[in-house]
Scaffold this motif. Sequence first.
Motif, PDB file in Angstrom:
ATOM      1  N   SER A  96       0.846  -1.193   0.000  1.00 53.20           N
ATOM      2  CA  SER A  96       0.000   0.000   0.000  1.00 53.20           C
ATOM      3  C   SER A  96       0.880   1.242   0.000  1.00 53.20           C
ATOM      4  O   SER A  96       1.900   1.279   0.704  1.00 53.20           O
ATOM      5  CB  SER A  96      -0.902   0.003   1.243  1.00 53.20           C
ATOM      6  N   TRP A  97       0.487   2.242  -0.770  1.00 55.51           N
ATOM      7  CA  TRP A  97       1.290   3.452  -0.867  1.00 55.51           C
ATOM      8  C   TRP A  97       0.364   4.640  -1.069  1.00 55.51           C
ATOM      9  O   TRP A  97      -0.597   4.585  -1.834  1.00 55.51           O
ATOM     10  CB  TRP A  97       2.311   3.339  -1.997  1.00 55.51           C
ATOM     11  N   SER A  98       0.660   5.695  -0.321  1.00 61.13           N
ATOM     12  CA  SER A  98      -0.142   6.919  -0.429  1.00 61.13           C
ATOM     13  C   SER A  98       0.715   8.069   0.069  1.00 61.13           C
ATOM     14  O   SER A  98       1.361   7.959   1.115  1.00 61.13           O
ATOM     15  CB  SER A  98      -1.412   6.787   0.422  1.00 61.13           C
ATOM     16  N   ILE A  99       0.726   9.163  -0.691  1.00 57.75           N
ATOM     17  CA  ILE A  99       1.559  10.312  -0.314  1.00 57.75           C
ATOM     18  C   ILE A  99       0.910  11.570  -0.863  1.00 57.75           C
ATOM     19  O   ILE A  99       0.235  11.524  -1.895  1.00 57.75           O
ATOM     20  CB  ILE A  99       3.015  10.123  -0.832  1.00 57.75           C
ATOM     21  N   LEU A 110      -5.575   7.557  -2.766  1.00 55.88           N
ATOM     22  CA  LEU A 110      -6.154   6.650  -1.784  1.00 55.88           C
ATOM     23  C   LEU A 110      -5.553   5.248  -1.920  1.00 55.88           C
ATOM     24  O   LEU A 110      -5.193   4.826  -3.013  1.00 55.88           O
ATOM     25  CB  LEU A 110      -7.679   6.573  -1.977  1.00 55.88           C
ATOM     26  N   ASN A 111      -5.481   4.565  -0.816  1.00 67.49           N
ATOM     27  CA  ASN A 111      -5.040   3.172  -0.827  1.00 67.49           C
ATOM     28  C   ASN A 111      -5.535   2.526   0.460  1.00 67.49           C
ATOM     29  O   ASN A 111      -6.098   3.204   1.329  1.00 67.49           O
ATOM     30  CB  ASN A 111      -3.512   3.083  -0.953  1.00 67.49           C
ATOM     31  N   TYR A 112      -5.308   1.237   0.584  1.00 69.23           N
ATOM     32  CA  TYR A 112      -5.821   0.516   1.744  1.00 69.23           C
ATOM     33  C   TYR A 112      -4.778   0.440   2.862  1.00 69.23           C
ATOM     34  O   TYR A 112      -3.635   0.072   2.620  1.00 69.23           O
ATOM     35  CB  TYR A 112      -6.237  -0.901   1.350  1.00 69.23           C
ATOM     36  N   SER A 113      -5.198   0.747   4.083  1.00 74.63           N
ATOM     37  CA  SER A 113      -4.366   0.475   5.260  1.00 74.63           C
ATOM     38  C   SER A 113      -4.552  -0.983   5.671  1.00 74.63           C
ATOM     39  O   SER A 113      -3.646  -1.602   6.214  1.00 74.63           O
ATOM     40  CB  SER A 113      -4.781   1.347   6.441  1.00 74.63           C
ATOM     41  N   ASP A 114      -5.744  -1.499   5.446  1.00 76.18           N
ATOM     42  CA  ASP A 114      -6.059  -2.903   5.711  1.00 76.18           C
ATOM     43  C   ASP A 114      -7.172  -3.267   4.728  1.00 76.18           C
ATOM     44  O   ASP A 114      -8.337  -2.953   4.955  1.00 76.18           O
ATOM     45  CB  ASP A 114      -6.502  -3.088   7.169  1.00 76.18           C
ATOM     46  N   THR A 147      -6.779   4.879   3.495  1.00 74.17           N
ATOM     47  CA  THR A 147      -6.077   6.133   3.788  1.00 74.17           C
ATOM     48  C   THR A 147      -5.985   6.963   2.516  1.00 74.17           C
ATOM     49  O   THR A 147      -6.127   6.441   1.405  1.00 74.17           O
ATOM     50  CB  THR A 147      -4.673   5.871   4.361  1.00 74.17           C
ATOM     51  N   GLY A 148      -5.776   8.241   2.676  1.00 72.18           N
ATOM     52  CA  GLY A 148      -5.637   9.134   1.531  1.00 72.18           C
ATOM     53  C   GLY A 148      -5.465  10.562   2.001  1.00 72.18           C
ATOM     54  O   GLY A 148      -5.434  10.826   3.207  1.00 72.18           O
ATOM     55  N   PHE A 201      -6.223  11.237   5.918  1.00 73.91           N
ATOM     56  CA  PHE A 201      -7.245  10.513   6.673  1.00 73.91           C
ATOM     57  C   PHE A 201      -6.936   9.023   6.630  1.00 73.91           C
ATOM     58  O   PHE A 201      -6.241   8.539   5.733  1.00 73.91           O
ATOM     59  CB  PHE A 201      -8.654  10.808   6.124  1.00 73.91           C
ATOM     60  N   ASP A 202      -7.455   8.299   7.591  1.00 71.51           N
ATOM     61  CA  ASP A 202      -7.292   6.845   7.656  1.00 71.51           C
ATOM     62  C   ASP A 202      -8.531   6.330   8.370  1.00 71.51           C
ATOM     63  O   ASP A 202      -8.675   6.474   9.580  1.00 71.51           O
ATOM     64  CB  ASP A 202      -6.009   6.493   8.424  1.00 71.51           C
TER      65      ASP A 202
END
Lengths: 468, 438
Positions: free
Chosen positions: A377-380, B353-357, B364-365, B388-389
Amino acid sequence: MRARFRKLRSSAEFWSLRLHAERAQRYAMRQDTLLPPSVALDCGVMLTAVAGGGYGYCATSDLSQAGLQRALDRASAWAAATRAKGVIRFDARDMPAPRGEYAGPLGEDPPSRGAIHDLLADECRGARIDDRIVERSAAVHLFEDQRLYLTNSGADLQQRFRYTLPWARVTANAGPETQSRSLEQAQQGGFERIGTARFQGCGARLADEALQLLLAPNCPSGTMDLLLMPDQMMLQIHESIGHPLELDRILGDERNYAGTSFVTPEMFGSYRYGSALLNVSYDPTRAEEFASYRWDDDGTPAKKVWLIRDGILVAPLGARLSQARAGLQGTANARASNWNRPPIDRMANLNVEPGASTLEAMIASIERGVLMRSNVSWSIDDARNKFQFGCEWGERIEDGKRVGVVKNPNYRGVSATFWRSLRMVGDASTFEVHGTLNCGKGEPNQAVHCGHAAPACLFSGVEVFGGG
Amino acid sequence: MKAEFFELAGRLERALQAGEVLLLGLDAERSDFVRFNRGRVRQAGSVEQRTLEVRLLRAGRQASATLELGGGGEADFALARDALARLREALDGLPEDPWLLINEVPASSESERRGVLPAAEAVVEQVVDAAQGRDLVGIYAGGTILRGFANSLGQRNWHSVDSFNFDWSLHGPGGAVKAATAGFEWEESALVEKLDAASRELARLGVAPRALAPGEVRAYLAPRALEELMGLLAWDGFSARARATKQSPLLRMAHGALLSPAVTIVEHSAEGIAPSFQEDGFVKPPALTLIEGGRLGAALVAPRTAKEYGLEPNGAEAGESPESLELAPGTLPAQDVLAALDTGLYISNLWYLNYSDRAAARITGMTRFATFWVEGGRIVAPVGAMRFDDSLYRMLGENLEALTRERELLLDPSTYEGRSTASARLPGALLRALRFTL
């Protein structure tokens, strides 16, 4: 093509032709079933013209003399239509006119189709170790890429590359919990890359690790040490060093899409990007690395350039045009994803140089921390500062020892301060060469491949957490 | 191009041998791309591409080749005929493909939508004029998108649309405002109107920003912000294969987790601009309800998935991602959003955006572009990028207070490999709380 190029005519002061010819073959197996084989043969050209300070391009797959002339006419018309309306005044005299040939490592030819099928079948079958394994995939992608660059000022460059990409992924599930482990290695070369990637045997290994994750506790939360293995360092370098240092972002070209950068032109030469242990290079000379080349797509010769030395920011990732706009020295990284997209500043090979610590010494120095590998997972943020990354695999470290696997390991931080917390850098024994196929950027959008080599690195005081 | 493609299909069909079935897919476009920075041209050019996929089937086996067609006529025929010959050889020695499924009942169709697009040079003149004195960044992409399908069972499909997408943002010292002008008829007056509106919004960013500490905040997600959330869910969220292999981010909905009863998500192909047919010749149903009243609905089932898991295919592409997604509207009038938000964050856009879980649909994003702090129903200050998460089951579940009555049709500006034909029609969403972490 050279003969046809010589017959082209334009009122523009400068014109060029860039040809890309790619052959891609994909072999894949999923759940012990061979997926239909496919081959992609892609070939086209981009004609570029500079006239009166304006610039234009036209890309076509019509490689006939008439098709090329039509494309050059259109590019020339664009150059005329945008003169005096551009952000930049183009000057034909600035265009380099190099000549030469380059071939990356071609390595071993692939074996027969049947042998590749057997290889994939072994790994797919090898992953079938437990009823909780719900998906098993293995694949090999073979690419060959040839590029030709000609200009009316005499440039003639021909480059050839071969890539062999093993890939595998195994997924385990129990009720509402699913965990995956994967193998991916992206390097230049031939079929010997299958061996160096430790592909044989990966099916059973990945399946075992996915099952371990299924039973593992969540990654602990808190501020602690973070040990990143080279395959996660790849992502960390890419997102929080590579993108912020792209000069076209700093110049504002990407503000509508990929974003800007927290780095400003004044920082080069003095800004402390990381601890004194941080040394980062743009290195097109490591031949097996994914984005090694002799010239970029604008014909600039590529050589190794230090971007960060002893923690101090030295140079941006900016090609000839961006260097002129910003008044900074940079790198040969004007790259296009294909014949139908124009070159822009891109990452190529961006590496963290090895340090002096063994992996054992780094682990021994950790009182409380987590080791992470394999990005998931990657976000920035759009200035490439506030990041959050997650990995497939985590291991808790207590009092200098690995004490167990943890699932859903994540961490977050801020680029501008994260690299200053670099506490130990792995030595050459921990150094690995990785790469990625899909770095997205640009308008129109372009996905290019990049290489990232790094040792394992230890960071202190990082916010770490798990899932749920 | 249509006549040329169908003629090529006919000639290749005549070259088939007994027992062979041919499928052809065409993915082509003639596009102008003009990139702007600081209200001026950064790069301008044109692209003409014509990608042909040739698939050959025989005795339950298949292989495919993708080619870039050239100038048409004999040269293209020779290229495709050579590919056919190589595929014929490739089929020898292949095992049967147990998941092979194509549409065998011809379902031909034609859809041509002509637009009103000026020459791209004229667009450049208008944009540079209108943007004078403003820091405009973005891209104009316009022209004709072509999709074709043909098989040797007699099916012919054609889809052609003239469209443009001018995706841009205005930048100032306090931040940036995102906007777009997209559709089928370019109107200079619409551009000027949107630029003026964006300039007014940009002025609101000129005041001192408010810094917020991490924590939970009441928030409004404008349709463009919600589009990012939907875009992440489109990555395996509605895929039948992901559902079957337990990798869907909506996995826990199969174990009883629910979204708000206000959430109904439909793949509304009849209202989108994507082709109505897919690469195996199946035709998409006009509408497919993916989430109904907060409960898991139908999945997008590609033919291979259908064969593997014993399901009925429903016109999905191999990737099983929605292309014409709609979220049902709510009852909150758009003009009352600020009053209903009262005190909290007005978020115009989300980003990365992407997944934390993934299994827990924890996402999250970042916020991006114009984000404002609102007090007493009035905008009081801009807020910088925040992370945010939070869980989807909170965002579109227990914390979803309202959806707006009005929706926006958002045409996807994506141009990776080619111009996208995806779209989304979405309302805005008012959330009781959104969890910020950084």
